[in-house]
Design an enzyme around this catalytic site. Sequence first.
Site, PDB file in Angstrom:
ATOM      1  N   PRO A 254       0.718  -1.178  -0.263  1.00  0.00           N
ATOM      2  CA  PRO A 254      -0.171   0.044   0.104  1.00  0.00           C
ATOM      3  C   PRO A 254       0.899   1.290   0.147  1.00  0.00           C
ATOM      4  O   PRO A 254       0.355   2.426   0.318  1.00  0.00           O
ATOM      5  CB  PRO A 254      -0.928  -0.065   1.360  1.00  0.00           C
ATOM      6  N   CYS A 255       2.087   1.346  -0.204  1.00  0.00           N
ATOM      7  CA  CYS A 255       2.877   2.471   0.127  1.00  0.00           C
ATOM      8  C   CYS A 255       2.583   3.651  -0.912  1.00  0.00           C
ATOM      9  O   CYS A 255       2.778   4.562  -0.559  1.00  0.00           O
ATOM     10  CB  CYS A 255       4.324   2.022  -0.011  1.00  0.00           C
ATOM     11  N   ARG A 256       2.058   3.318  -2.246  1.00  0.00           N
ATOM     12  CA  ARG A 256       1.532   4.422  -2.925  1.00  0.00           C
ATOM     13  C   ARG A 256       0.117   4.511  -3.155  1.00  0.00           C
ATOM     14  O   ARG A 256      -0.395   5.349  -3.884  1.00  0.00           O
ATOM     15  CB  ARG A 256       2.307   4.023  -4.497  1.00  0.00           C
TER      16      ARG A 256
END
Lengths: 310, 336
Positions: A254-256
């Site tokens: 989910p980092c982006r």
Amino acid sequence: MVLSQKLHEAFKGTVERITGPRTVSAFKEKGVLSVSEFIIAGDNLVAKCPTWSWESGEPNKRKPYLPSDKQFLITRNVPCLRRAASIEEEYEAAGGEVLLDDEDNDGWLATHGKPKEIKSDEDENLPSMESLEISEKSSTKPVSSFKEDEDDEDIPDMAEFTEYDNIIETDPSTYLVAHEPDDDNILRTRTYDISISYDKYYQTPRVWLTGYDESRMLLQPELVLEDVSQDHARKTVTIEDHPHLPGKHASIHPCRHGAVMKKIIDVLMSRGVEPEVDKYLFLFLKFMASVIPTIEYDYTMDFDLGSSSN
Amino acid sequence: MVEPNTKKPLLQFAPMQSSVDEGFWHRLSSLKLNKLGIDDSPIPVLGFFAPCSHPRVSNYLTLLSESLPSESSEASLIPEPSHGNRNRCSVSGILYNTNTVESFHALDKQNLLKEEARKIWDDIQTGRAVEDCSVLSRFLLISFADLKKWSFHYWFAFPALMIDPPATVVNLSPASQWLSKEETESLSAACNEWRGSKSTADVPFFLVAIDPNSRATVRLLKDWEACQSNAHKILFGFYDPCHLPNNPGWPLRNFLALIFARWNLKSVQFFCYRENRGFADMSLSLVGEALLTVPQGWKDSVPNAVGWELNKGRKVPRCISLAQSMDPTRLAVSAA
């Protein structure tokens, strides 16, 4: 690479423990969700797309900031009729000479026959936070489903026992489904359980994939990568412990997510559409479709965003 | 054997299929290690299923970790059914988990299946199946959990009471063709309402009453007598996990046995309820007429039963190895 991912996980875990969950809405500013917004968006998804439901998961993995009966969302048995990997390989093949619906289904086999491509891809890749911990393993050993695990040769193969003659079932009313793979395209259909958890660190939803083969036997997470867009397969899709279920599952990192959701929201707002937070997961699942293009979940549902034309 | 009906095609049912979530084996392992020990008495378990929800795939009977009783010592060994979840209609089953691979092979499968079939038959005879229709679809699971190698051998059976001579079928077609346009729309709305209400969402067998004004209502099985007076047509409906266009799914088998044993009907209009993406799909759903020519004596003893699940077309058990996610030494290596 593995170490860097572990370090990041440890860091993330610590931050999650010492910081409280987001309570102030930053949906439009940052594309992220607070815990209560996640529940609102989840309730709306369950209401509009009833194959999704809330579940509570393993009691010892329960997150205190989420209601016990609304820990994560799941939809089970979602069909995936074609491998994303093979579609892309076909597309890239010179002049598009490999037909998607080739009668011999050569395209299906191509994914298994091209390990070199994966390898070279890997050599060029610098290790990064998002890298897969399994990528080095997969180039050294054949990927197979669980039941054929190469380390367990000493397990007696039940298929070799033939003394099951105490089961004599001759029943004209049973419809025997063909089990020869060549007979029936349906048998190449994999199915997926797709779940959405709330990632407290990134303050976004996070998608998890559990794959099953055509006879509904669990797929090794590595094989799930065949159903992920190859742009993402060895970068943003990682294999990790599920926050609410036992075992390792493939997950879209989910980092982006926040940044992409922010862009989608900006585009909507520039068109004069005021996005509502309860529609967040519909937008989110549409965005996820670019990562898992051949898994047919409910994202196509028409939803009204105001004056949007899609 | 040569009845006039043998000219008509036999009604053939698509077998129920199983799917076991990894969490089920995890909880079974810890139950075995921490609570059951070498006690190998049968354990009540719950399976979950839902109507078919996609035109290309059937739904499965699914076992999750919640299918097993909780591990805590004060909890009873009977898992609690969760009511009202439309994607999780409970089916009760029984698990025989043996301590050795030899005793797994030595289980008398024929008799175990008979035993479960007898329970279904008893519930039909006593009328319990009309009150709580979920007991019509019992299942049986035998397993051997090899906790040294983290591998699990297992075999499902979905007991189906055999009707002899077998039922034949006429006019099997999509519900949208079988019914008029008004009836189709009304039934579709009634089914969505039934599936949307918490009290009926997981009730897998039901009646459809269609009045002369084409208005369809969905009723509980126990309302059969009440439906007789004012209904123009009555269909026996069930949640069909199967997606095939020419075959109803497995749950119809015991349902037909109930209908014949209880109401003595020779001709049954059945309704295979299926969904697309969570909503009633009347072109995927089927309506057909089953014809029964069963001799009177059939009801006097427990009918024969079939239902062991095939593994890739063969009568052999399945095996899954979860060493990758359960073996502590492997977990230690992958975590290093």
